[in-house]
Write a protein that holds these residues in place. Structure first.
Motif, PDB file in Angstrom:
ATOM      1  N   ASN A 222      67.975  38.160  14.680  1.00 24.57           N
ATOM      2  CA  ASN A 222      66.702  38.686  15.153  1.00 24.57           C
ATOM      3  C   ASN A 222      65.687  38.734  14.017  1.00 24.57           C
ATOM      4  N   ILE A 223      64.428  38.448  14.336  1.00 24.24           N
ATOM      5  CA  ILE A 223      63.332  38.873  13.468  1.00 24.24           C
ATOM      6  C   ILE A 223      62.725  40.072  14.167  1.00 24.24           C
ATOM      7  N   ALA A 224      63.172  41.235  13.752  1.00 19.14           N
ATOM      8  CA  ALA A 224      62.860  42.472  14.468  1.00 19.14           C
ATOM      9  C   ALA A 224      62.749  43.618  13.479  1.00 19.14           C
ATOM     10  N   SER A 225      62.145  44.706  13.950  1.00 20.85           N
ATOM     11  CA  SER A 225      61.971  45.889  13.117  1.00 20.85           C
ATOM     12  C   SER A 225      62.494  47.148  13.792  1.00 20.85           C
ATOM     13  N   ASN A 226      62.937  47.010  15.055  1.00 19.53           N
ATOM     14  CA  ASN A 226      63.365  48.177  15.837  1.00 19.53           C
ATOM     15  C   ASN A 226      62.233  49.201  15.940  1.00 19.53           C
ATOM     16  N   ARG A 227      60.992  48.691  15.984  1.00 19.77           N
ATOM     17  CA  ARG A 227      59.804  49.537  16.101  1.00 19.77           C
ATOM     18  C   ARG A 227      59.171  49.303  17.470  1.00 19.77           C
ATOM     19  N   GLY A 228      59.605  50.049  18.464  1.00 23.70           N
ATOM     20  CA  GLY A 228      59.111  49.874  19.817  1.00 23.70           C
ATOM     21  C   GLY A 228      57.823  50.643  20.046  1.00 23.70           C
ATOM     22  N   ILE A 229      56.873  50.002  20.717  1.00 24.77           N
ATOM     23  CA  ILE A 229      55.582  50.627  21.002  1.00 24.77           C
ATOM     24  C   ILE A 229      55.268  50.421  22.482  1.00 24.77           C
ATOM     25  N   LYS A 230      54.974  51.509  23.174  1.00 26.99           N
ATOM     26  CA  LYS A 230      54.635  51.409  24.593  1.00 26.99           C
ATOM     27  C   LYS A 230      53.228  50.844  24.760  1.00 26.99           C
ATOM     28  N   LEU A 231      53.067  50.043  25.805  1.00 24.57           N
ATOM     29  CA  LEU A 231      51.786  49.389  26.036  1.00 24.57           C
ATOM     30  C   LEU A 231      50.656  50.407  26.206  1.00 24.57           C
ATOM     31  N   LEU A 232      50.927  51.481  26.918  1.00 16.46           N
ATOM     32  CA  LEU A 232      49.889  52.495  27.108  1.00 16.46           C
ATOM     33  C   LEU A 232      49.518  53.160  25.785  1.00 16.46           C
ATOM     34  N   ASN A 233      50.463  53.223  24.849  1.00 13.68           N
ATOM     35  CA  ASN A 233      50.138  53.761  23.526  1.00 13.68           C
ATOM     36  C   ASN A 233      49.204  52.826  22.765  1.00 13.68           C
ATOM     37  N   VAL A 234      49.359  51.515  22.986  1.00 16.93           N
ATOM     38  CA  VAL A 234      48.440  50.552  22.383  1.00 16.93           C
ATOM     39  C   VAL A 234      47.019  50.838  22.855  1.00 16.93           C
ATOM     40  N   ILE A 235      46.866  51.065  24.151  1.00 16.83           N
ATOM     41  CA  ILE A 235      45.546  51.374  24.708  1.00 16.83           C
ATOM     42  C   ILE A 235      44.992  52.648  24.090  1.00 16.83           C
ATOM     43  N   ASN A 236      45.827  53.668  23.964  1.00 17.74           N
ATOM     44  CA  ASN A 236      45.368  54.941  23.391  1.00 17.74           C
ATOM     45  C   ASN A 236      44.920  54.783  21.941  1.00 17.74           C
ATOM     46  N   ILE A 237      45.673  53.991  21.163  1.00 14.77           N
ATOM     47  CA  ILE A 237      45.289  53.755  19.771  1.00 14.77           C
ATOM     48  C   ILE A 237      43.936  53.046  19.706  1.00 14.77           C
ATOM     49  N   MET A 238      43.766  52.041  20.559  1.00 15.00           N
ATOM     50  CA  MET A 238      42.503  51.311  20.576  1.00 15.00           C
ATOM     51  C   MET A 238      41.358  52.197  21.053  1.00 15.00           C
ATOM     52  N   ASN A 239      41.619  53.107  21.999  1.00 10.23           N
ATOM     53  CA  ASN A 239      40.596  54.064  22.420  1.00 10.23           C
ATOM     54  C   ASN A 239      40.100  54.867  21.214  1.00 10.23           C
ATOM     55  N   ASN A 240      41.037  55.308  20.382  1.00  9.33           N
ATOM     56  CA  ASN A 240      40.685  56.119  19.210  1.00  9.33           C
ATOM     57  C   ASN A 240      39.929  55.300  18.171  1.00  9.33           C
ATOM     58  N   ILE A 241      40.387  54.055  17.943  1.00 16.03           N
ATOM     59  CA  ILE A 241      39.731  53.216  16.939  1.00 16.03           C
ATOM     60  C   ILE A 241      38.301  52.876  17.368  1.00 16.03           C
ATOM     61  N   ALA A 242      38.164  52.509  18.654  1.00 19.41           N
ATOM     62  CA  ALA A 242      36.866  52.047  19.150  1.00 19.41           C
ATOM     63  C   ALA A 242      35.914  53.200  19.495  1.00 19.41           C
ATOM     64  N   GLY A 243      36.466  54.374  19.690  1.00 13.45           N
ATOM     65  CA  GLY A 243      35.608  55.527  19.969  1.00 13.45           C
ATOM     66  C   GLY A 243      35.189  55.669  21.413  1.00 13.45           C
ATOM     67  N   TYR A 244      35.860  54.973  22.317  1.00 13.25           N
ATOM     68  CA  TYR A 244      35.609  55.185  23.747  1.00 13.25           C
ATOM     69  C   TYR A 244      36.882  54.886  24.524  1.00 13.25           C
TER      70      TYR A 244
END
Length: 292
Positions: A222-244
């Motif tokens: 595997n080329i892996a990191s065992n670092r799982g991220i939920k898709l909805l968390n991606v949206i939340n992070i982008m909400n914070n970065i973009a400010g809306y």
């Protein structure tokens, strides 16, 4: 300088890996389906004669095979097998025909070969259960390529999801970032209740560079990191970065019936082979993509 030949050098991974290896002092050559230029050769891997001509010219010390069809929703299923499976075997046969034996031949498979195992962490001991033609073509490539383990110094990699600047917008993370770049109010997605690794492409480049030099061969890893991220968390992070806050709508036409719900990889075997590889926080990856 040691010569490295990358197939698919114009691809997202190929561009990043080429720059990464050049910075380490390697003499980097590449193949492209469409273009030729300085140390870059036009080559169709489904045509063995094309491969033979490139190998005769370059005589690489290291070989990393990146070219292939990597978009699972590609419309023509026959192409997956013609390119991902038969194309790879053409390359291995060409090495043998020319009696060339690079110090390492690295073949990129995919984590999608595991299918939906119902497990949170996927390791190399699992029996593959590919759920689509992309995964099946990569698994077929693995099975056939293993017959060359006693003839060439091969490592087969199973990369889990990764992203970064320059990835095509039909992939998930670039699509999300693009919506925020354009300050759109709504984004349509498919399966949102999924968890994935979203590694940074520089992490993948460092892994490849270390696999080139490691003593291991005849391995699937595997080329892996065992670092799982939920898709909805991606949206939340982008909400914070973009400010809306963007509105997420599920488009039924984007929902895949065979979607793999959780795809997180064990990195235990990888780090036994090359030692641990650190990577930047995912938020920094997203910031870089947004600002690029």
């Amino acid at each position: 300088m040691k010569k490295v030949l990358l197939t698919g050098i114009d691809s997202f991974t190929g561009r990043h890996l080429s720059s990464y290896l050049k910075n380490l002092g390697y003499d980097v050559f590449g193949t492209s389906l469409f273009n030729s230029g300085d140390k870059k050769y036009k080559c169709n891997i489904t045509v063995k004669q094309d491969i033979l001509e490139v190998l005769k010219e370059v005589k690489p010390n290291y070989f990393i095979h990146l070219s292939g069809i990597s978009f699972a929703a590609h419309g023509n299923n026959e192409d997956f097998y013609k390119v991902n499976t038969i194309g790879t075997i053409n390359i291995l046969d060409a090495f043998l025909e020319l009696e060339q034996k690079p110090q390492k031949v690295i073949l990129a498979s995919s984590a999608t070969i595991y299918g939906n195992q119902g497990l949170e962490i996927l390791d190399e001991s699992l029996c593959p259960l590919p759920a689509n033609h992309y995964g099946a073509s990569k698994y077929a490539m693995e099975c056939l390529s293993s017959n060359y383990f006693n003839k060439l110094n091969i490592i087969i990699t199973r990369p889990f999801n990764y992203t970064g600047i320059g990835q095509a917008e039909h992939f998930l993370i670039p699509k999300i970032v693009s919506h925020f770049k354009e300050q759109k109010k709504v984004i349509e997605l498919g399966n949102i209740d999924v968890s994935r690794e979203f590694n940074d492409v520089t992490f993948v480049c460092e892994v490849y560079s270390k696999l080139m030099l490691c003593e291991s061969k005849s391995e699937v890893v595997n080329i892996a990191s065992n670092r799982g991220i939920k898709l909805l968390n991606v949206i939340n992070i982008m909400n914070n970065i973009a400010g809306y806050k963007i509105e997420v709508q599920v488009n039924p036409t984007f929902v895949r019936k065979d979607e793999i719900k959780s795809l997180t990889g064990s990195c235990e075997k990888l780090y036994q082979m090359i030692d641990e590889v650190k990577q930047i926080p995912f938020e920094d990856t997203l910031k870089g993509m947004l600002e690029a």
